[in-house]
Design a protein around this motif. Structure first.
Motif: not given
Ligand code: PMT
Length: 399
Positions: A274, A336, A211-212, A358, A348, A381
């Motif tokens: 995040a 989710k 992640s950027s 990124d 995404n 974005k």
């Molecule tokens: O930062 P960039 O380079 O611009 O990229 C953007 C991105 C790809 C990071 C962004 O668009 C994205 O998809 N973010 C979510 C990343 C993620 O952790 O996805 P997940 O499917 O694993 O988690 C689902 C959700 O739970 C997310 O909102 C995450 O923030 C949250 N989470 C996950 C794990 C954790 N321990 N705590 C959380 O809060």
């Protein structure tokens, strides 16, 4: 929607001044009250009388030509305007304002106004690309000036390239759309998480992801421009924090959890972009781990799921999660949304290199708790953030 808006048009001296006449007409046709101020050089191309006739208002060209002794014209105009449009904006006027110079009616008023300023540049293609002009535009952008990019095409100087003043119809459309966007989230408090988290193994190594922070920072900028008070809890990134955003830097998931939960009660909307590390090393060595073994095993334990915690403790907040998926995007996203008790989820595809991690672009599907599904086409974005916020705003509005 521009009906009744007070628009101050600042005309600076370039061949495109003739198009500003049409712009004045379009703005008045849209119901706006238009006042025009011109630089001395602009009056060489078109007379003030033409603008006076189109706007039905006196035209301002000279700081010292005070039409009403009870007022100071440039301050009065600066306060009067709901928005200012500089069209055409020459390299000269951009340079002066970006460097705080105020030596005529246009530049003194621009420095005095607190209204939203739109800038439609027009100049020779090489001038437009000159580092000084590029730098000046960047400076103005960081101060909140909104740019309407010039078009590509045949330029009056004989070159073909970027530098042609955008068409008046398009300028009207852009400012109309944009102006109503601004202030939409006035009074709202928005918590955004962005970037990766880092889980330390020893003083020199950590687990993280790609992640950027670009997606989260784009949301922070957009929400702030829409008038929200924005708290940006961000893992380590190389990005510049957008103006007027409160930046709360964190590193590990535990730190992010502590900052997010401390703010949770105060905020109305949470956007969790995040990429939080799901696992962390069970042990963090205080000393650098020596490479004296061919294989090592690192035991990992699960991190707290911040989003799940927020879903469980949700009161009035509107909670938007992200889902980073590589297959069956919508099915996993919906899961989710439900399991973490979210109001909406933005899904995404992180297996693609042109979007997601990124990249400057993304392509997402927004699904709300009410079951509405909106695919949002590949775009920058910033554009994705703008569209998601618009849709979310509509959902919140439905109550
Ligand atoms: O930062 P960039 O380079 O611009 O990229 C953007 C991105 C790809 C990071 C962004 O668009 C994205 O998809 N973010 C979510 C990343 C993620 O952790 O996805 P997940 O499917 O694993 O988690 C689902 C959700 O739970 C997310 O909102 C995450 O923030 C949250 N989470 C996950 C794990 C954790 N321990 N705590 C959380 O809060």
């Amino acid at each position: 929607m521009l009906k009744g808006k007070k628009i101050l048009l600042a005309v600076s001296g370039g061949i495109a001044v003739y198009k500003a006449v049409a712009l004045t007409s379009k703005l008045t046709q849209a119901g706006a009250e238009v006042k025009v101020m011109m630089t001395e050089h602009a009056t060489e191309f078109v007379t003030p009388l033409t603008f006076q006739a189109m706007s039905r208002n006196p035209v301002y060209t000279d700081t010292f030509d005070e039409k009403d002794p009870a007022k100071i014209a440039h301050i009065d105009l600066a306060d009067w305007a709901d928005m200012v449009v500089i069209a055409p904006a020459t390299a000269n006027v951009l340079g002066k304002v970006a460097n705080g110079m105020a030596d005529d009616m246009v530049t003194t008023t621009l420095l005095a106004t607190q209204a939203q300023v739109y800038v439609a540049p027009a100049m020779n293609v090489h001038m437009y690309q000159h580092p000084a002009v590029v730098q000046n535009m960047k400076t103005l952008e960081t101060w909140g000036y909104r740019f309407i990019e010039p078009g590509d095409g045949y330029l009056a100087c004989g070159y073909v390239g970027k530098g042609r003043l955008e068409e008046p119809e398009e300028i009207v459309q852009v400012i109309d759309r944009d102006y109503h966007r601004l202030g939409r989230w006035q009074g709202k408090k928005v918590l955004i998480t962005a970037g990766p988290t880092r889980e330390p193994l020893d003083p020199v190594r950590y687990f993280t992801n790609y992640s950027s922070g670009k997606m989260g920072y784009a949301f922070a900028q957009e929400a702030a421009e829409q008038g929200a008070k924005v708290y940006l809890v961000s893992g380590p990134t190389n990005l510049t924090v957008p103006p007027s955003v409160e930046h709360i830097p964190v590193s590990s998931t535990e730190e992010m959890f502590a900052q997010v939960t401390a703010l949770y009660d105060q905020v109305d909307i949470v956007i969790k972009t995040a990429a939080v590390a799901d696992y962390r090393p069970v042990e963090t060595s205080e000393q650098k781990i020596k490479k004296n073994k061919d294989h090592i095993t690192i035991e990992l334990e699960k991190n707290v799921d911040i989003l799940r915690y927020l879903g469980e403790h949700k009161e009035r907040q509107y909670l938007i999660g992200f889902a980073a998926e590589t297959e069956d995007l919508e099915a996993y996203g919906r899961k989710k949304l439900q399991e973490k008790n979210l109001d909406a989820i933005v899904i995404n595809d992180v297996s693609r290199s042109d979007i997601g991690f990124d990249s400057d672009q993304n392509e997402v599907v927004l699904i709300t708790k009410a079951g509405n599904t909106w695919p949002i086409e590949q775009a920058s974005k910033s554009a994705i953030a703008e569209q998601v916020i618009e849709l979310i705003d509509r959902e919140i509005g439905k109550g």
